[in-house]
Design a protein around this motif. Structure first.
Motif, PDB file in Angstrom:
ATOM      1  N   GLU A  67      14.754   6.350  -1.100  1.00 53.66           N
ATOM      2  CA  GLU A  67      15.299   5.496  -0.023  1.00 53.66           C
ATOM      3  C   GLU A  67      14.171   4.744   0.679  1.00 53.66           C
ATOM      4  O   GLU A  67      14.261   3.552   0.948  1.00 53.66           O
ATOM      5  N   GLU A  68      13.104   5.510   0.986  1.00 59.51           N
ATOM      6  CA  GLU A  68      11.960   4.859   1.643  1.00 59.51           C
ATOM      7  C   GLU A  68      11.401   3.750   0.757  1.00 59.51           C
ATOM      8  O   GLU A  68      11.089   2.659   1.215  1.00 59.51           O
ATOM      9  N   HIS A  69      11.309   4.074  -0.519  1.00 58.00           N
ATOM     10  CA  HIS A  69      10.794   3.097  -1.469  1.00 58.00           C
ATOM     11  C   HIS A  69      11.622   1.809  -1.403  1.00 58.00           C
ATOM     12  O   HIS A  69      11.088   0.707  -1.277  1.00 58.00           O
ATOM     13  N   ALA A  70      12.949   1.986  -1.444  1.00 56.45           N
ATOM     14  CA  ALA A  70      13.848   0.823  -1.422  1.00 56.45           C
ATOM     15  C   ALA A  70      13.678   0.060  -0.106  1.00 56.45           C
ATOM     16  O   ALA A  70      13.676  -1.186  -0.087  1.00 56.45           O
ATOM     17  N   LYS A  71      13.532   0.798   1.002  1.00 55.45           N
ATOM     18  CA  LYS A  71      13.387   0.147   2.306  1.00 55.45           C
ATOM     19  C   LYS A  71      12.096  -0.689   2.346  1.00 55.45           C
ATOM     20  O   LYS A  71      12.086  -1.829   2.790  1.00 55.45           O
ATOM     21  N   GLN A  96       0.839  -1.198   0.000  1.00 54.01           N
ATOM     22  CA  GLN A  96       0.000   0.000   0.000  1.00 54.01           C
ATOM     23  C   GLN A  96       0.878   1.254   0.000  1.00 54.01           C
ATOM     24  O   GLN A  96       0.672   2.168  -0.794  1.00 54.01           O
ATOM     25  N   LEU A  97       1.891   1.225   0.913  1.00 53.38           N
ATOM     26  CA  LEU A  97       2.716   2.418   1.080  1.00 53.38           C
ATOM     27  C   LEU A  97       3.500   2.777  -0.177  1.00 53.38           C
ATOM     28  O   LEU A  97       3.662   3.955  -0.495  1.00 53.38           O
ATOM     29  N   ILE A  98       3.987   1.754  -0.893  1.00 52.86           N
ATOM     30  CA  ILE A  98       4.807   2.129  -2.074  1.00 52.86           C
ATOM     31  C   ILE A  98       3.939   2.659  -3.228  1.00 52.86           C
ATOM     32  O   ILE A  98       4.477   3.175  -4.200  1.00 52.86           O
TER      33      ILE A  98
END
Ligand code: ADP
Length: 553
Positions: free
Chosen positions: A201-205, A191-193
């Motif tokens: 960075e958040e996406h990769a995490k 959901q978040l991506i």
């Protein structure tokens, strides 16, 4: 009769019987012994004696055994006892009293135990009137004990049921947690991506979390599939050459980063060098075994070191599984490899050590969510090790650490010289035992092959029937068969019915039912139809051998 209700347990009740009886006769030397229906031996719930201090009841040929045999009370002087001893009816044990009085405790004319009083000083301590009085009240005493025992059995059954209920709830809660956690990770972060405003960075995490969760879910599914295959007897073994040193080095390199992250010092036994050490085994399974053990060692340690390695030692029959296909085919090797994985982690409480090898069981029942895991790793590990001909065991101390050991037969490629033929060894073990004629009544080929493999370990001549009717016919033709392993669910005529038929013309043969579901009802039904004993399926090789020992050796 009142005491049966007012006392809390059997020991209080026997105490009270002793006191009350003391008001009528001399009970300075008194004992009460009960028959254990499972073993048919005499248990020793109560004993007071001025001279001897017995901690268990002698095996046979005591005066109490004589009472059990004759079902009658006895008042004996020292001379009477000596006479009985001379005739071989009783054997000498303890100090002979000058007078002995014993009466049987009976329920429905069945003897359930004996009470006895004796005197070392006064020849006239007991009279025939005392004998009558004791006989008279023994009925009441028997009823009281019987009720108390029934009550204790019920309490025990209740405790067991509660324990199994607790385990079931813990299992369901844990499985649900184990599946939901990664699932939530996958769904939540997917959901978040979707949100385009997050940084790269958040996406990769988030993607990494999704991947990790997916892996964790896959691990659980793999474990579930593996355990199901093992239980269904469909886990195959692929034997090939395997370089132990190379595998251990690989495992070390693989797990080193994970151990480093937790600040644990992962060490490989210096015995593991660059030289090859080839053995014949299933390399994938060996890899899975070590992976599980090292993973656990890292998971259940907070500090210290983890060391793994091996030693080559002389074979110990007890630490090899001679019913594994590999050993049946190749024989017992003269050497075995003893592997180990040692950690300085949280350890395992003593009372949980046995249980950790059970499916879906974790040592920590109360709070199983602290460490992730479905409690399957060790059951799979144990099953693999046994398939490859070895055994696993653990030494552990809480807060100090655990040492897991397992063995594998040391088979070198193409080398047969070192091996000792299994049959030779087994013949040796059982050479003083008579050859048993055993009928396997079993419709499933795999189960028949499995039982055949186990029974190869003892001196036996085997007969095979694939349905109840054949079993009856074979028994008619071979009345000297000693033992039948009777499957319950068979075509044409089932196991219960076949047993009843066979019992009409053969009372002597020992019949052991293999009950498919370990339900209490099944077992009772087996006994009722004329079986001597039962074993739950899948039959455990040790249990079967123990039962055979019980009936024949
Ligand atoms: P899981 O780790 O998934 O719970 P396992 O079958 O691998 O399942 O282990 C069963 C239980 O045995 C674990 O839950 C844990 O309580 C205990 N255990 C296994 N290995 C260790 C270890 N090295 N130190 C302490 N406890 C352990």
């Amino acid at each position: 009769a009142t005491a049966a209700i007012t006392t809390d347990n059997l020991s209080q009740l026997t105490n009270l019987i002793h006191n009350e009886l003391g008001k009528l006769i001399d009970t300075k030397n008194f004992y009460l012994t009960l028959i254990n229906p499972q073993t048919n031996s005499l248990n020793f719930p109560f004993f007071v004696n001025e001279i001897d201090n017995l901690s268990s009841f002698p095996d046979n040929k005591t005066l109490a055994h004589l009472i059990v045999k004759t079902k009658k009370s006895l008042l004996l002087s020292k001379k009477d006892q000596e006479e009985l001893e001379k005739r071989g009816e009783i054997a000498g044990y303890g100090t002979r009293p000058v007078i002995w009085l014993g009466v049987p405790l009976k329920i429905n004319n069945e003897v359930i135990g004996v009470i006895a009083v004796q005197s070392y000083k006064d020849k006239l301590a007991y009279t025939h009137e005392d004998q009558e009085v004791l006989e008279f009240i023994s009925g009441q005493i028997s009823m009281a004990i019987y009720r108390k025992k029934a009550e204790e059995n019920l309490k025990e059954a209740l405790l067991k049921a509660e324990e199994s209920d607790r385990l079931k709830s813990a299992f369901l809660a844990n499985m649900s947690h184990e599946i939901r956690t990664p699932m939530n990770g996958i769904l939540g972060f997917s959901q978040l991506i979707k949100d385009t405003s997050i940084s790269s960075e958040e996406h990769a995490k988030y993607v990494e979390i999704i991947e990790k969760s997916g892996e964790r879910l896959l691990n659980i599914i793999n474990d579930l599939v593996d355990i199901s295959k093992i239980e269904a007897g469909q886990m195959d073994v692929y034997i090939s050459k395997c370089d132990i040193h190379e595998q251990l080095q690989f495992l070390f390199t693989f797990f080193k980063p994970e151990a480093d992250i937790k600040g644990l010092n992962l060490k490989l036994d210096p015995i593991v060098t660059k030289d090859k050490l080839n053995i014949i085994t299933d390399r994938e399974k060996l890899y899975a075994i070590f992976t599980n053990l090292i993973k656990n060692a890292i998971k259940y340690s907070r500090k210290g070191e983890i060391q793994f390695g091996y030693n080559i030692v002389d074979s110990r029959l007890d630490d090899l599984n001679s019913s594994s296909k590999l050993i049946i085919e190749k024989g017992i090797p003269s050497k075995m490899i003893e592997f180990y994985v040692k950690d300085t982690g949280i350890g395992i409480p003593k009372d949980r050590i046995k249980a950790i090898f059970d499916r879906f069981v974790q040592a920590d029942i109360e709070d199983s969510n602290v460490f992730e895991g479905a409690g399957l790793g060790l059951s799979i590990t144990q099953a693999y090790i046994e398939m490859l001909g070895g055994k696993i065991w653990v030494e552990s101390e809480e807060n100090k650490g655990s040492r897991f050991y397992f063995t594998l037969p040391y088979f070198k490629e193409g080398e047969k010289g070192e091996q000792i033929n299994t049959e030779a060894i087994e013949e040796n073990i059982s050479s003083n035992k008579k050859t048993l004629k055993i009928l396997i009544a079993e419709d499933e080929k795999i189960s028949d092959a499995y039982l055949t493999a186990i029974l190869k370990k003892i001196n036996s001549k085997l007969y095979h029937a694939s349905n109840g009717k054949q079993a009856i016919d074979i028994m008619k033709e071979n009345p000297d068969i000693d033992l039948i392993l009777m499957d319950i669910k068979m075509p044409i005529i089932g196991g219960y019915e076949a047993t009843q038929e066979i019992r009409k013309f053969n009372k002597k043969v020992i019949i052991i039912a293999q009950t498919a579901y370990a339900l209490a009802g099944d077992n009772a039904k087996a006994i009722k139809s004329g079986c001597n004993d039962y074993l739950p399926k899948p039959v455990d090789s040790n249990e079967l051998i123990n039962l055979i020992d019980k009936y024949f050796y």
